[in-house]
Design a protein around this motif. Structure first.
Motif, PDB file in Angstrom:
ATOM      1  N   TYR A  19     -57.476  -9.330  24.615  1.00 13.63           N
ATOM      2  CA  TYR A  19     -56.484 -10.246  25.165  1.00 13.63           C
ATOM      3  C   TYR A  19     -55.543  -9.487  26.084  1.00 13.63           C
ATOM      4  O   TYR A  19     -55.308  -8.297  25.935  1.00 13.63           O
ATOM      5  CB  TYR A  19     -55.689 -10.926  24.041  1.00 13.63           C
ATOM      6  N   GLU A  20     -54.988 -10.219  27.006  1.00 11.66           N
ATOM      7  CA  GLU A  20     -54.039  -9.644  27.950  1.00 11.66           C
ATOM      8  C   GLU A  20     -52.655  -9.564  27.315  1.00 11.66           C
ATOM      9  O   GLU A  20     -52.256 -10.449  26.552  1.00 11.66           O
ATOM     10  CB  GLU A  20     -53.984 -10.526  29.203  1.00 11.66           C
ATOM     11  N   ASN A  21     -51.918  -8.510  27.658  1.00 13.65           N
ATOM     12  CA  ASN A  21     -50.511  -8.428  27.255  1.00 13.65           C
ATOM     13  C   ASN A  21     -49.705  -9.293  28.220  1.00 13.65           C
ATOM     14  O   ASN A  21     -49.347  -8.873  29.317  1.00 13.65           O
ATOM     15  CB  ASN A  21     -50.024  -6.980  27.281  1.00 13.65           C
ATOM     16  N   LEU A  22     -49.394 -10.497  27.780  1.00 20.44           N
ATOM     17  CA  LEU A  22     -48.716 -11.456  28.650  1.00 20.44           C
ATOM     18  C   LEU A  22     -47.290 -11.048  28.971  1.00 20.44           C
ATOM     19  O   LEU A  22     -46.718 -11.515  29.960  1.00 20.44           O
ATOM     20  CB  LEU A  22     -48.722 -12.848  27.992  1.00 20.44           C
ATOM     21  N   SER A  23     -46.716 -10.172  28.159  1.00 16.66           N
ATOM     22  CA  SER A  23     -45.352  -9.701  28.425  1.00 16.66           C
ATOM     23  C   SER A  23     -45.268  -8.935  29.734  1.00 16.66           C
ATOM     24  O   SER A  23     -44.195  -8.846  30.344  1.00 16.66           O
ATOM     25  CB  SER A  23     -44.862  -8.802  27.290  1.00 16.66           C
ATOM     26  N   ARG A  25     -47.018  -9.547  32.496  1.00 14.48           N
ATOM     27  CA  ARG A  25     -47.326 -10.319  33.702  1.00 14.48           C
ATOM     28  C   ARG A  25     -46.096 -10.359  34.599  1.00 14.48           C
ATOM     29  O   ARG A  25     -44.955 -10.419  34.119  1.00 14.48           O
ATOM     30  CB  ARG A  25     -47.755 -11.745  33.340  1.00 14.48           C
ATOM     31  N   PRO A  26     -46.277 -10.331  35.918  1.00 18.03           N
ATOM     32  CA  PRO A  26     -45.120 -10.295  36.826  1.00 18.03           C
ATOM     33  C   PRO A  26     -44.236 -11.531  36.743  1.00 18.03           C
ATOM     34  O   PRO A  26     -43.073 -11.485  37.153  1.00 18.03           O
ATOM     35  CB  PRO A  26     -45.762 -10.163  38.216  1.00 18.03           C
ATOM     36  N   THR A  27     -44.773 -12.622  36.202  1.00 16.59           N
ATOM     37  CA  THR A  27     -43.979 -13.846  36.103  1.00 16.59           C
ATOM     38  C   THR A  27     -43.206 -13.943  34.793  1.00 16.59           C
ATOM     39  O   THR A  27     -42.432 -14.880  34.596  1.00 16.59           O
ATOM     40  CB  THR A  27     -44.895 -15.072  36.232  1.00 16.59           C
ATOM     41  N   THR A  28     -43.422 -12.988  33.882  1.00 13.77           N
ATOM     42  CA  THR A  28     -42.735 -13.021  32.588  1.00 13.77           C
ATOM     43  C   THR A  28     -41.323 -12.447  32.722  1.00 13.77           C
ATOM     44  O   THR A  28     -41.111 -11.423  33.365  1.00 13.77           O
ATOM     45  CB  THR A  28     -43.531 -12.218  31.544  1.00 13.77           C
ATOM     46  N   VAL A  29     -40.365 -13.112  32.072  1.00 14.52           N
ATOM     47  CA  VAL A  29     -38.954 -12.701  32.140  1.00 14.52           C
ATOM     48  C   VAL A  29     -38.422 -12.542  30.714  1.00 14.52           C
ATOM     49  O   VAL A  29     -38.604 -13.425  29.868  1.00 14.52           O
ATOM     50  CB  VAL A  29     -38.100 -13.733  32.896  1.00 14.52           C
ATOM     51  N   LEU A  30     -37.761 -11.405  30.453  1.00 14.74           N
ATOM     52  CA  LEU A  30     -37.137 -11.158  29.145  1.00 14.74           C
ATOM     53  C   LEU A  30     -35.617 -11.281  29.274  1.00 14.74           C
ATOM     54  O   LEU A  30     -35.022 -10.807  30.243  1.00 14.74           O
ATOM     55  CB  LEU A  30     -37.488  -9.762  28.621  1.00 14.74           C
ATOM     56  N   THR A  31     -35.021 -11.919  28.269  1.00 15.44           N
ATOM     57  CA  THR A  31     -33.557 -12.012  28.191  1.00 15.44           C
ATOM     58  C   THR A  31     -33.135 -11.704  26.755  1.00 15.44           C
ATOM     59  O   THR A  31     -33.947 -11.773  25.824  1.00 15.44           O
ATOM     60  CB  THR A  31     -33.058 -13.413  28.580  1.00 15.44           C
ATOM     61  N   GLN A  32     -31.840 -11.351  26.590  1.00 21.52           N
ATOM     62  CA  GLN A  32     -31.330 -11.031  25.258  1.00 21.52           C
ATOM     63  C   GLN A  32     -29.943 -11.642  25.088  1.00 21.52           C
ATOM     64  O   GLN A  32     -29.283 -12.027  26.057  1.00 21.52           O
ATOM     65  CB  GLN A  32     -31.285  -9.525  25.039  1.00 21.52           C
ATOM     66  N   SER A  33     -29.525 -11.733  23.841  1.00 20.09           N
ATOM     67  CA  SER A  33     -28.275 -12.425  23.523  1.00 20.09           C
ATOM     68  C   SER A  33     -27.049 -11.682  24.034  1.00 20.09           C
ATOM     69  O   SER A  33     -26.044 -12.302  24.391  1.00 20.09           O
ATOM     70  CB  SER A  33     -28.181 -12.632  22.012  1.00 20.09           C
ATOM     71  N   SER A  34     -27.104 -10.371  24.065  1.00 21.79           N
ATOM     72  CA  SER A  34     -25.996  -9.550  24.574  1.00 21.79           C
ATOM     73  C   SER A  34     -26.554  -8.168  24.886  1.00 21.79           C
ATOM     74  O   SER A  34     -27.706  -7.866  24.549  1.00 21.79           O
ATOM     75  CB  SER A  34     -24.875  -9.449  23.525  1.00 21.79           C
ATOM     76  N   THR A  35     -25.731  -7.324  25.528  1.00 18.30           N
ATOM     77  CA  THR A  35     -26.231  -6.012  25.948  1.00 18.30           C
ATOM     78  C   THR A  35     -25.237  -4.917  25.564  1.00 18.30           C
ATOM     79  O   THR A  35     -24.040  -5.038  25.830  1.00 18.30           O
ATOM     80  CB  THR A  35     -26.465  -5.974  27.471  1.00 18.30           C
ATOM     81  N   TYR A  36     -25.788  -3.899  24.946  1.00 15.48           N
ATOM     82  CA  TYR A  36     -25.001  -2.709  24.610  1.00 15.48           C
ATOM     83  C   TYR A  36     -25.251  -1.663  25.679  1.00 15.48           C
ATOM     84  O   TYR A  36     -26.380  -1.268  25.936  1.00 15.48           O
ATOM     85  CB  TYR A  36     -25.421  -2.197  23.237  1.00 15.48           C
ATOM     86  N   HIS A  37     -24.170  -1.192  26.292  1.00 17.91           N
ATOM     87  CA  HIS A  37     -24.238  -0.254  27.409  1.00 17.91           C
ATOM     88  C   HIS A  37     -25.204  -0.800  28.476  1.00 17.91           C
ATOM     89  O   HIS A  37     -25.060  -1.934  28.904  1.00 17.91           O
ATOM     90  CB  HIS A  37     -24.639   1.128  26.912  1.00 17.91           C
ATOM     91  N   ALA A  38     -26.177  -0.022  28.909  1.00 15.13           N
ATOM     92  CA  ALA A  38     -27.095  -0.482  29.962  1.00 15.13           C
ATOM     93  C   ALA A  38     -28.485  -0.756  29.423  1.00 15.13           C
ATOM     94  O   ALA A  38     -29.465  -0.733  30.183  1.00 15.13           O
ATOM     95  CB  ALA A  38     -27.164   0.549  31.076  1.00 15.13           C
ATOM     96  N   GLU A 169     -32.774  -3.759  18.112  1.00 12.74           N
ATOM     97  CA  GLU A 169     -33.111  -2.562  18.879  1.00 12.74           C
ATOM     98  C   GLU A 169     -34.631  -2.530  19.064  1.00 12.74           C
ATOM     99  O   GLU A 169     -35.345  -1.822  18.377  1.00 12.74           O
ATOM    100  CB  GLU A 169     -32.641  -1.304  18.152  1.00 12.74           C
ATOM    101  N   ILE A 170     -35.102  -3.346  19.985  1.00 12.12           N
ATOM    102  CA  ILE A 170     -36.542  -3.474  20.235  1.00 12.12           C
ATOM    103  C   ILE A 170     -36.917  -2.617  21.427  1.00 12.12           C
ATOM    104  O   ILE A 170     -36.375  -2.770  22.522  1.00 12.12           O
ATOM    105  CB  ILE A 170     -36.927  -4.944  20.458  1.00 12.12           C
ATOM    106  N   CYS A 171     -37.864  -1.706  21.194  1.00  9.23           N
ATOM    107  CA  CYS A 171     -38.264  -0.782  22.258  1.00  9.23           C
ATOM    108  C   CYS A 171     -39.382  -1.352  23.132  1.00  9.23           C
ATOM    109  O   CYS A 171     -39.462  -1.017  24.318  1.00  9.23           O
ATOM    110  CB  CYS A 171     -38.711   0.541  21.643  1.00  9.23           C
ATOM    111  N   GLU A 172     -40.225  -2.183  22.575  1.00  9.95           N
ATOM    112  CA  GLU A 172     -41.294  -2.828  23.339  1.00  9.95           C
ATOM    113  C   GLU A 172     -41.777  -4.042  22.555  1.00  9.95           C
ATOM    114  O   GLU A 172     -41.847  -4.013  21.319  1.00  9.95           O
ATOM    115  CB  GLU A 172     -42.458  -1.868  23.591  1.00  9.95           C
ATOM    116  N   ILE A 173     -42.075  -5.116  23.281  1.00  9.95           N
ATOM    117  CA  ILE A 173     -42.701  -6.284  22.665  1.00  9.95           C
ATOM    118  C   ILE A 173     -43.933  -6.637  23.491  1.00  9.95           C
ATOM    119  O   ILE A 173     -43.858  -6.785  24.714  1.00  9.95           O
ATOM    120  CB  ILE A 173     -41.719  -7.474  22.557  1.00  9.95           C
ATOM    121  N   GLU A 174     -45.071  -6.695  22.825  1.00  6.45           N
ATOM    122  CA  GLU A 174     -46.343  -7.006  23.470  1.00  6.45           C
ATOM    123  C   GLU A 174     -46.842  -8.325  22.913  1.00  6.45           C
ATOM    124  O   GLU A 174     -47.063  -8.442  21.696  1.00  6.45           O
ATOM    125  CB  GLU A 174     -47.355  -5.896  23.221  1.00  6.45           C
ATOM    126  N   VAL A 175     -47.009  -9.292  23.787  1.00  5.68           N
ATOM    127  CA  VAL A 175     -47.504 -10.605  23.369  1.00  5.68           C
ATOM    128  C   VAL A 175     -48.910 -10.754  23.938  1.00  5.68           C
ATOM    129  O   VAL A 175     -49.091 -10.841  25.155  1.00  5.68           O
ATOM    130  CB  VAL A 175     -46.594 -11.731  23.871  1.00  5.68           C
TER     131      VAL A 175
END
Length: 396
Positions: A19-23, A25-38, A169-175
């Motif tokens: 299966y392809e790692n859909l995460s 794909r150039p059209t996939t966008v990740l967002t988070q609830s808040s950001t610590y530092h950068a 503290e997620i370093c990578e998510i592969e879907v």
């Protein structure tokens, strides 16, 4: 056997199929609830699976809830989700994944900002309690058709960390999965669809939509050309309208020629040529332009496109000079084609011979034979001197 050959390929997620790692794909966008530092959400789909702090998403503290959302941009079929959480070693003093306890994994077709947990489908809910730790790398089966994948937690870890609040503290998510346009949701690790595309899509990964005017939105997978066109369209991708004068606007899908005939008054492959004005009812055969119902008055020929022998002009409304022989003339110019009646001359026989009992030349008007008594000259238009007693014809 074809699918099994992919099982040992490194970097792909393979069970029976890859299966392809859909995460990624150039059209996939990740967002988070808040950001610590950068440490923004983009760190979780950059392809780097190192689990030390600098390679990980980090939400801010003092929040009751923390989340990371993966948005594919459209619905896809997913198979499993693999998450890499922060862990920096195995020694007692090394940072570990205690903040990962009791997280949950949801999927939805609506963004986290517009849903509650009860409105989403849950694939996994961690039950780990202090002092135990969940695995920092976890591969979760999640066979769903969805647009959004959401990792969320409300867990606070006061026993391990004086910092308060829920933190991810997620370093990578592969879907892993296939775009929803793969037939039977089967694809390889490159996203190419094994079994073809669902109707409406084409391309190796079935990522391209068939042209809008394909009949039933079906097209060839390799080229995107339509199998057939909606009524009124033609060409390989059905991008051209059938000629407006095709009957019911139906035409050949290959060359655009009208297949059901033409609108009244027209003929030709594209129905772009007018029938003759002389056709009865203005209609003619699509191929030959022959007037099926005959010609209107003053017109002649199989296509009724010429004047009859007694008329001329662009609309055949002008009568030939009646002094033409048989009242016959050229249909365009009106010139008498059979000559003139006795006593007339000229191209249109519109000039009368003078004093010529035997008639005159059709073109010049010169008299044929003798003049009337008392007249002489080539046109017999000169009077003899009254002193003459005998008429002598001037032959000059």
């Amino acid at each position: 056997m074809f699918a099994l050959r992919w099982i040992f390929i490194v970097g792909f997620n393979c069970y029976v199929f890859c299966y392809e790692n859909l995460s990624r794909r150039p059209t996939t966008v990740l967002t988070q609830s808040s950001t610590y530092h950068a440490q923004t959400a983009s760190l979780a789909n950059d392809g780097d699976v190192q689990t030390d702090e600098q390679h990980c998403v980090h939400t801010a503290n003092n929040h009751t809830k923390a989340w990371l959302q993966v948005d594919f941009g459209e619905v896809h079929s997913i198979h499993n989700v693999k998450i890499y959480h922060r862990r920096e070693g195995n020694s007692s003093g090394d940072w570990k994944q205690f903040r990962f306890r009791q997280f949950y994994l949801d999927v939805s077709n609506v963004s986290i900002l517009q849903t509650t947990t009860s409105q989403r489908n849950r694939c996994y809910n961690d039950k780990t309690k202090y002092p135990d730790l969940p695995p920092n790398i976890i591969d979760i089966p999640c066979e769903q058709t969805t647009r959004y994948v959401i990792v969320e937690t409300t867990y606070d870890a006061p026993e391990d960390d004086p910092t308060t609040g829920a933190i991810l503290e997620i370093c990578e998510i592969e879907v892993y999965g296939c775009v929803a346009t793969c037939r039977n949701n089967v694809c390889d690790g490159f996203g190419n669809c094994y079994n073809g595309c669902v109707d409406g899509y084409w391309g190796p990964a079935c990522e391209l939509q068939c042209p809008a005017n394909c009949e039933e939105l079906t097209c060839y997978r390799t080229t995107g050309n339509c199998i057939s066109c909606k009524s009124g369209y033609w060409e390989k991708r059905c991008s051209s309208r059938c000629p407006i004068h095709c009957f019911e606007r139906v035409c050949d899908k290959t060359n655009g020629s009208c297949t059901r005939g033409c609108a009244s008054g027209l003929y030709g492959d594209m129905c772009n040529r007018p029938c003759s004005l002389g056709c009865v009812g203005g209609t003619c055969d699509k191929q030959s332009a022959t007037c099926a119902n005959g010609c209107v008055q003053n017109w002649a020929g199989s296509q009724c496109d010429e004047c009859d022998s007694n008329h001329y002009g662009s609309s055949c409304s002008l009568e030939c000079n009646h002094d033409c022989e048989n009242s016959t003339c050229n249909g365009t110019t009106g010139l008498c084609t059979l000559g003139c009646k006795r006593g007339f001359y000229g191209y249109k026989c519109d000039r009368q011979c003078t004093c010529c009992p035997s008639g005159c030349d059709r073109l010049t008007g010169r008299c044929n034979g003798d003049c009337l008594v008392g007249k002489f000259g080539i046109f017999c238009d000169k009077a003899c001197n009254q002193g003459c007693k005998v008429y002598i014809r001037d032959v000059h």
